[in-house]
Design a protein around this motif. Structure first.
Motif, PDB file in Angstrom:
ATOM      1  N   ASP A   1      -2.167  -1.097 -12.973  1.00 23.16           N
ATOM      2  CA  ASP A   1      -0.767  -1.534 -13.508  1.00 23.16           C
ATOM      3  C   ASP A   1      -0.006  -1.937 -12.265  1.00 23.16           C
ATOM      4  OD1 ASP A   1      -1.437  -0.916 -16.109  1.00 23.16           O
ATOM      5  OD2 ASP A   1      -0.059   0.907 -16.060  1.00 23.16           O
ATOM      6  N   LYS A   2      -0.033  -1.509 -11.130  1.00 23.63           N
ATOM      7  CA  LYS A   2       0.709  -1.740  -9.967  1.00 23.63           C
ATOM      8  C   LYS A   2       0.011  -3.209  -9.219  1.00 23.63           C
ATOM      9  CE  LYS A   2       2.027   2.842  -9.556  1.00 23.63           C
ATOM     10  NZ  LYS A   2       2.113   2.939 -11.111  1.00 23.63           N
ATOM     11  N   ILE A   3      -1.378  -3.169  -9.290  1.00 25.92           N
ATOM     12  CA  ILE A   3      -1.770  -4.077  -8.459  1.00 25.92           C
ATOM     13  C   ILE A   3      -1.530  -5.635  -9.357  1.00 25.92           C
ATOM     14  CG2 ILE A   3      -4.208  -5.369  -8.367  1.00 25.92           C
ATOM     15  CD1 ILE A   3      -3.554  -3.354  -6.246  1.00 25.92           C
ATOM     16  N   VAL A   4      -1.238  -5.621 -10.838  1.00 26.68           N
ATOM     17  CA  VAL A   4      -0.922  -6.676 -11.401  1.00 26.68           C
ATOM     18  C   VAL A   4       0.318  -7.153 -11.109  1.00 26.68           C
ATOM     19  CG1 VAL A   4      -0.399  -7.528 -13.749  1.00 26.68           C
ATOM     20  CG2 VAL A   4      -2.325  -6.100 -13.539  1.00 26.68           C
ATOM     21  N   ILE A   5       1.529  -6.215 -11.037  1.00 27.78           N
ATOM     22  CA  ILE A   5       2.621  -6.776 -10.569  1.00 27.78           C
ATOM     23  C   ILE A   5       2.717  -7.218  -9.205  1.00 27.78           C
ATOM     24  CG2 ILE A   5       5.248  -6.220 -10.559  1.00 27.78           C
ATOM     25  CD1 ILE A   5       4.713  -4.139 -12.812  1.00 27.78           C
ATOM     26  N   PHE A   6       2.096  -6.566  -8.249  1.00 27.11           N
ATOM     27  CA  PHE A   6       2.151  -6.693  -6.747  1.00 27.11           C
ATOM     28  C   PHE A   6       1.204  -8.108  -6.604  1.00 27.11           C
ATOM     29  CE2 PHE A   6       2.164  -2.157  -5.186  1.00 27.11           C
ATOM     30  CZ  PHE A   6       3.342  -2.065  -5.643  1.00 27.11           C
ATOM     31  N   ASP A   7       0.299  -8.460  -7.103  1.00 25.09           N
ATOM     32  CA  ASP A   7      -0.414  -9.725  -7.221  1.00 25.09           C
ATOM     33  C   ASP A   7       0.538 -10.839  -7.528  1.00 25.09           C
ATOM     34  OD1 ASP A   7      -2.807 -11.130  -6.669  1.00 25.09           O
ATOM     35  OD2 ASP A   7      -2.673 -11.575  -8.673  1.00 25.09           O
ATOM     36  N   ARG A   8       1.442 -10.483  -8.717  1.00 25.08           N
ATOM     37  CA  ARG A   8       2.421 -11.660  -9.067  1.00 25.08           C
ATOM     38  C   ARG A   8       3.435 -11.669  -7.821  1.00 25.08           C
ATOM     39  NH1 ARG A   8       3.467 -14.299 -13.577  1.00 25.08           N
ATOM     40  NH2 ARG A   8       1.430 -14.059 -13.736  1.00 25.08           N
TER      41      ARG A   8
ATOM     42  N   THR B   1       1.801   7.132 -19.463  1.00 26.99           N
ATOM     43  CA  THR B   1       3.126   6.752 -19.723  1.00 26.99           C
ATOM     44  C   THR B   1       3.978   6.772 -18.350  1.00 26.99           C
ATOM     45  OG1 THR B   1       3.011   7.943 -21.918  1.00 26.99           O
ATOM     46  CG2 THR B   1       5.323   7.303 -20.895  1.00 26.99           C
ATOM     47  N   SER B   2       3.416   7.726 -17.505  1.00 31.31           N
ATOM     48  CA  SER B   2       4.358   7.800 -16.248  1.00 31.31           C
ATOM     49  C   SER B   2       3.623   6.491 -15.261  1.00 31.31           C
ATOM     50  CB  SER B   2       3.898   9.163 -15.679  1.00 31.31           C
ATOM     51  OG  SER B   2       4.332   9.076 -14.214  1.00 31.31           O
ATOM     52  N   GLY B   3       2.511   6.254 -15.437  1.00 30.93           N
ATOM     53  CA  GLY B   3       1.938   4.894 -14.730  1.00 30.93           C
ATOM     54  C   GLY B   3       2.578   3.815 -15.097  1.00 30.93           C
ATOM     55  N   ALA B   4       2.932   3.534 -16.172  1.00 33.17           N
ATOM     56  CA  ALA B   4       3.482   2.438 -16.642  1.00 33.17           C
ATOM     57  C   ALA B   4       4.982   2.339 -16.333  1.00 33.17           C
ATOM     58  CB  ALA B   4       3.619   2.141 -18.334  1.00 33.17           C
ATOM     59  N   TYR B   5       5.641   3.610 -16.280  1.00 33.17           N
ATOM     60  CA  TYR B   5       7.098   3.875 -15.955  1.00 33.17           C
ATOM     61  C   TYR B   5       7.187   3.459 -14.364  1.00 33.17           C
ATOM     62  CZ  TYR B   5      10.907   6.348 -14.014  1.00 33.17           C
ATOM     63  OH  TYR B   5      11.793   7.195 -13.518  1.00 33.17           O
ATOM     64  N   SER B   6       6.342   4.015 -13.658  1.00 39.11           N
ATOM     65  CA  SER B   6       6.407   4.056 -12.168  1.00 39.11           C
ATOM     66  C   SER B   6       6.049   2.556 -11.681  1.00 39.11           C
ATOM     67  CB  SER B   6       5.539   4.915 -11.462  1.00 39.11           C
ATOM     68  OG  SER B   6       4.015   4.743 -11.725  1.00 39.11           O
ATOM     69  N   SER B   7       5.375   1.844 -12.357  1.00 34.87           N
ATOM     70  CA  SER B   7       4.897   0.462 -11.983  1.00 34.87           C
ATOM     71  C   SER B   7       6.159  -0.357 -11.955  1.00 34.87           C
ATOM     72  CB  SER B   7       3.490  -0.100 -12.920  1.00 34.87           C
ATOM     73  OG  SER B   7       2.583   0.650 -12.790  1.00 34.87           O
ATOM     74  N   VAL B   8       6.775  -0.114 -13.040  1.00 36.65           N
ATOM     75  CA  VAL B   8       7.955  -1.063 -13.284  1.00 36.65           C
ATOM     76  C   VAL B   8       9.342  -0.613 -12.371  1.00 36.65           C
ATOM     77  CG1 VAL B   8       9.546  -1.920 -14.780  1.00 36.65           C
ATOM     78  CG2 VAL B   8       7.051  -1.957 -15.489  1.00 36.65           C
TER      79      VAL B   8
ATOM     80  N   VAL C   1      -1.300  -1.112 -21.561  1.00 41.20           N
ATOM     81  CA  VAL C   1      -0.908   0.466 -21.821  1.00 41.20           C
ATOM     82  C   VAL C   1      -0.945   0.748 -23.219  1.00 41.20           C
ATOM     83  CG1 VAL C   1       0.854   2.045 -21.286  1.00 41.20           C
ATOM     84  CG2 VAL C   1       0.388   0.533 -19.559  1.00 41.20           C
ATOM     85  N   LEU C   2      -0.471  -0.100 -24.074  1.00 42.74           N
ATOM     86  CA  LEU C   2      -0.478   0.441 -25.495  1.00 42.74           C
ATOM     87  C   LEU C   2      -1.736   0.605 -26.042  1.00 42.74           C
ATOM     88  CD1 LEU C   2       2.376  -1.864 -27.331  1.00 42.74           C
ATOM     89  CD2 LEU C   2       2.142   0.794 -27.006  1.00 42.74           C
ATOM     90  N   VAL C   3      -2.801  -0.179 -25.833  1.00 44.03           N
ATOM     91  CA  VAL C   3      -4.230   0.046 -26.042  1.00 44.03           C
ATOM     92  C   VAL C   3      -4.903   1.211 -25.770  1.00 44.03           C
ATOM     93  CG1 VAL C   3      -6.515  -0.863 -25.912  1.00 44.03           C
ATOM     94  CG2 VAL C   3      -4.730  -2.568 -26.083  1.00 44.03           C
TER      95      VAL C   3
ATOM     96  N   ALA D   1       0.897  -1.129   0.121  1.00 48.59           N
ATOM     97  CA  ALA D   1      -0.129  -0.124   0.050  1.00 48.59           C
ATOM     98  C   ALA D   1       1.004   1.227  -0.057  1.00 48.59           C
ATOM     99  CB  ALA D   1      -0.745  -0.021   1.245  1.00 48.59           C
ATOM    100  N   LEU D   2       1.951   1.407   0.843  1.00 50.47           N
ATOM    101  CA  LEU D   2       2.877   2.417   0.875  1.00 50.47           C
ATOM    102  C   LEU D   2       3.419   2.797  -0.322  1.00 50.47           C
ATOM    103  CD1 LEU D   2       4.005   4.698   2.838  1.00 50.47           C
ATOM    104  CD2 LEU D   2       5.790   3.128   3.549  1.00 50.47           C
ATOM    105  N   ALA D   3       4.157   1.429  -1.065  1.00 53.39           N
ATOM    106  CA  ALA D   3       4.822   1.562  -2.299  1.00 53.39           C
ATOM    107  C   ALA D   3       3.846   2.087  -3.237  1.00 53.39           C
ATOM    108  CB  ALA D   3       5.318   0.393  -2.670  1.00 53.39           C
ATOM    109  N   ALA D   4       2.511   1.670  -3.558  1.00 60.29           N
ATOM    110  CA  ALA D   4       1.569   1.991  -4.394  1.00 60.29           C
ATOM    111  C   ALA D   4       1.133   3.534  -4.290  1.00 60.29           C
ATOM    112  CB  ALA D   4       0.305   1.171  -4.133  1.00 60.29           C
ATOM    113  N   ILE D   5       1.013   3.957  -3.002  1.00 59.66           N
ATOM    114  CA  ILE D   5       0.434   5.619  -2.768  1.00 59.66           C
ATOM    115  C   ILE D   5       1.559   6.402  -3.152  1.00 59.66           C
ATOM    116  CG2 ILE D   5       1.157   5.673  -0.398  1.00 59.66           C
ATOM    117  CD1 ILE D   5      -2.150   6.484  -1.900  1.00 59.66           C
ATOM    118  N   ILE D   6       2.740   5.965  -2.862  1.00 57.60           N
ATOM    119  CA  ILE D   6       3.770   7.001  -3.281  1.00 57.60           C
ATOM    120  C   ILE D   6       3.919   6.962  -4.819  1.00 57.60           C
ATOM    121  CG2 ILE D   6       6.266   7.251  -3.306  1.00 57.60           C
ATOM    122  CD1 ILE D   6       6.419   6.099  -0.522  1.00 57.60           C
ATOM    123  N   ALA D   7       3.798   5.689  -5.560  1.00 58.97           N
ATOM    124  CA  ALA D   7       4.125   5.665  -6.959  1.00 58.97           C
ATOM    125  C   ALA D   7       2.894   6.604  -7.636  1.00 58.97           C
ATOM    126  CB  ALA D   7       4.133   4.166  -7.495  1.00 58.97           C
ATOM    127  N   ILE D   8       1.642   6.206  -7.371  1.00 58.22           N
ATOM    128  CA  ILE D   8       0.429   6.954  -7.890  1.00 58.22           C
ATOM    129  C   ILE D   8       0.533   8.449  -7.696  1.00 58.22           C
ATOM    130  CG2 ILE D   8      -0.968   4.926  -7.801  1.00 58.22           C
ATOM    131  CD1 ILE D   8      -2.482   6.278  -5.603  1.00 58.22           C
TER     132      ILE D   8
END
Length: 308
Positions: A205-212, A277-284, A247-249, A162-169
């Motif tokens: 985007d972040k939930i997808v990676i966090f779930d994995r 673009t920023s969202g995809a970048y920050s997720s990774v 993201v591309l779609v 949660a903390l990582a996600a809130i900082i990133a968004i």
């Protein structure tokens, strides 16, 4: 390809932290020195849309407005007029002051006389009090949505996610704001909608990676820091194709809006393009590395307790 041969996101995290920090600092400096280029939605004033019915050019429009200013009929400052419409027959002019009916009619008559045709108008006026209220509510909207997202991620995952996600968004939202401040794009209500949309897509985007990462944690035996680094990197690469395709779609859709949409929607589409673009970048590059730092500290404390 072996995971050791792939790009190490965690190892290179400081480079991306610095890139983001530089952009945000530049944006903050511009905001503090020059402020944002607020549109009529957040700044008191009057926006006039005139439909002339004939093709216009910016030089002629400036000449008409300059003549009104020198004659004393229009004393308010105005922003650069925006010409649009199917045949460049529509002009939008934003004035810094709230204009009375007499002044608006004077402007309308001036264009009607210059182009020898009937001119229809649409007026949008925001008084100072309403402008401040709208700006305050915009800040509340971003803050409340961020807190609710933080609560959701805390319940579904854990507080480190949660903390990582809130900082990133928040990083993504401020990147959009910083870019609009640096390049002096107009900030209006559609811009706010784009920022809130950015937050929504960004957390997805972040939930997808966090779930994995959470799934991989169930079967991982984290004995060293290298194990944790490998887990994060592997989780990012395992979800990379899905994130890129998603993201591309959306980027293609936003790009079409920007290229083929009307003038009123172009800034909304531009803000979405920057935010996505920023969202995809920050997720990774940002969110996962932040979670790694929080988890690494927890792992270190656990080892110290076992040793004790």
């Amino acid at each position: 390809m072996d995971s050791k041969q792939k790009f190490d996101f965690v190892k290179n995290r400081n480079k991306f932290f610095i890139i983001s920090a530089v952009v945000l600092i530049i944006g903050l400096v511009v905001m503090l020195t020059s402020g944002m280029n607020f549109g009529v939605d957040f700044k008191a004033g009057t926006n006039i849309d005139l439909v002339v019915g004939k093709q216009m050019d910016s030089a002629k429009v400036e000449e008409i407005l300059h003549g009104l200013n020198t004659s004393g009929d229009v004393k308010s400052k105005y922003a650069d007029p925006t010409i649009g419409g199917n045949n460049s027959d529509r002009v939008s002019i934003r004035f810094d002051d709230v204009l009375d009916d007499a002044t608006v009619n004077t402007i309308q008559k001036a264009f009607a006389t210059a182009y020898s045709t009937e001119v229809s108008k649409e007026i949008n006026t925001v008084d100072p009090q309403l402008a401040k209220e709208l700006l305050l509510k915009a800040v509340y909207a971003v803050a409340i949505s961020s807190v609710l997202i933080c609560l959701y991620v805390s319940i579904r995952f854990e507080w480190r996610f949660a903390l990582a996600a809130i900082i990133a968004i928040l990083h993504d939202a401020f990147i959009v704001i910083a870019m609009f401040a640096i390049f002096r794009f107009e900030v209006n209500l559609p811009f706010l909608a784009a920022v809130l949309t950015t937050i929504g897509y960004s957390i997805n985007d972040k939930i997808v990676i966090f779930d994995r990462i959470r799934e991989n944690l169930r079967f991982a035996k984290l004995k060293t820091d290298a194990d944790l680094v490998a887990l994060v990197n592997d989780s990012i690469w395992q979800t990379m194709a899905r994130n890129i395709n998603t993201v591309l779609v959306v980027l293609i859709a936003a790009g079409c809006l920007y290229l083929f949409g009307s003038e009123s929607i172009k800034l909304f589409a531009l803000a979405k393009l920057i935010g996505l673009t920023s969202g995809a970048y920050s997720s990774v590059f940002i969110a996962c590395s932040l979670w790694y730092l929080f988890k690494r500290n927890s792992l270190s404390r656990s080892k110290k307790k076992v040793a004790a």
